[in-house]
Design a protein around this motif. Structure first.
Motif, PDB file in Angstrom:
ATOM      1  N   TYR A 217     -23.543 -58.312   2.955  1.00 19.15           N
ATOM      2  CA  TYR A 217     -24.180 -57.207   2.242  1.00 19.15           C
ATOM      3  C   TYR A 217     -24.471 -57.540   0.784  1.00 19.15           C
ATOM      4  O   TYR A 217     -23.699 -58.246   0.126  1.00 19.15           O
TER       5      TYR A 217
ATOM      6  N   GLU B 205     -26.331 -52.648  -1.339  1.00 25.86           N
ATOM      7  CA  GLU B 205     -25.830 -52.073  -0.089  1.00 25.86           C
ATOM      8  C   GLU B 205     -24.363 -51.663  -0.217  1.00 25.86           C
ATOM      9  O   GLU B 205     -23.968 -50.593   0.262  1.00 25.86           O
TER      10      GLU B 205
ATOM     11  N   ASP C 267     -25.113 -44.605   2.764  1.00 27.15           N
ATOM     12  CA  ASP C 267     -25.596 -45.443   3.853  1.00 27.15           C
ATOM     13  C   ASP C 267     -24.642 -45.274   5.034  1.00 27.15           C
ATOM     14  O   ASP C 267     -23.603 -45.907   5.115  1.00 27.15           O
TER      15      ASP C 267
ATOM     16  N   ILE D 257     -23.455 -48.441   7.158  1.00 28.67           N
ATOM     17  CA  ILE D 257     -22.400 -49.273   6.573  1.00 28.67           C
ATOM     18  C   ILE D 257     -21.097 -48.487   6.496  1.00 28.67           C
ATOM     19  O   ILE D 257     -20.026 -48.992   6.799  1.00 28.67           O
TER      20      ILE D 257
END
Length: 184
Positions: A84, A88, A97, A100
């Motif tokens: 990542y 991210e 997110d 994730i």
């Protein structure tokens, strides 16, 4: 004396070819990086610390971070052991997110840190000291004397407090004190 000089050295390899080809660094060196906000100083200093630890498997490191929380430094390290990007990882830490955050990142971090390899071994030999845990060169000295790391890094030197109204003289005196710490 010439033969003995080959056996005794305060030098060490940095893991960075351009530096090591010139003889590496010495434990008494103070190396500074300067740049504007966002110019990757933290990334570079973390990278150098990791490379030194990889090149010297018995070394330990203290990373003094004066500006950002320890978690932000840890997020930068996460990018070294997962696929990542920092963006991210930051998005995951803010919960934006879902892919994730659904456990993949935490599982990957756990798996990576449990793996027996030189990189994770190096991560286990770094101690991050956060912005609320030191304020002055004297604080840094006490922490260094307590843990006795082989290398230490100060991120954002100009935020360290001095007792001098002249900031240039204050920084100069602080550097002299830190140089004394290096030689102990």
């Amino acid at each position: 004396d010439m033969k003995n000089s080959l056996d005794k050295t305060n030098g060490f390899r940095t893991g960075i070819i351009a530096i090591d080809d010139k003889g590496g660094w010495y434990k008494s060196n103070i190396v500074s990086y300067f740049g504007d906000t966002g110019s990757l100083k933290t990334y570079i200093s973390l990278h150098v610390c990791i490379e030194i630890l990889l090149a010297n498997p018995t070394f330990t490191c203290i990373y003094f971070e004066k500006e950002m929380p320890v978690a932000d430094v840890a997020r930068r390290l996460i990018t070294r052991i997962t696929p990542y990007t920092l963006s991210e990882v930051m998005m995951a830490s803010m919960g934006s997110d879902k892919h994730i955050m659904s456990g993949y990142l935490k599982t990957e971090i756990d798996d990576a840190m449990a793996a027996k390899n030189p990189l994770t071994d190096a991560f286990h030999r770094i101690k991050i000291i956060g912005p609320n845990d030191f304020n002055t060169a004297t604080d840094i000295h006490k922490i260094v004397m307590k843990y006795k790391p082989d290398i230490w890094c100060i991120d954002y030197l100009s935020l360290i407090e001095t007792n001098d109204s002249d900031s240039n003289r204050g920084v100069s005196n602080m550097l002299k004190q830190l140089k004394t710490t290096v030689h102990q």
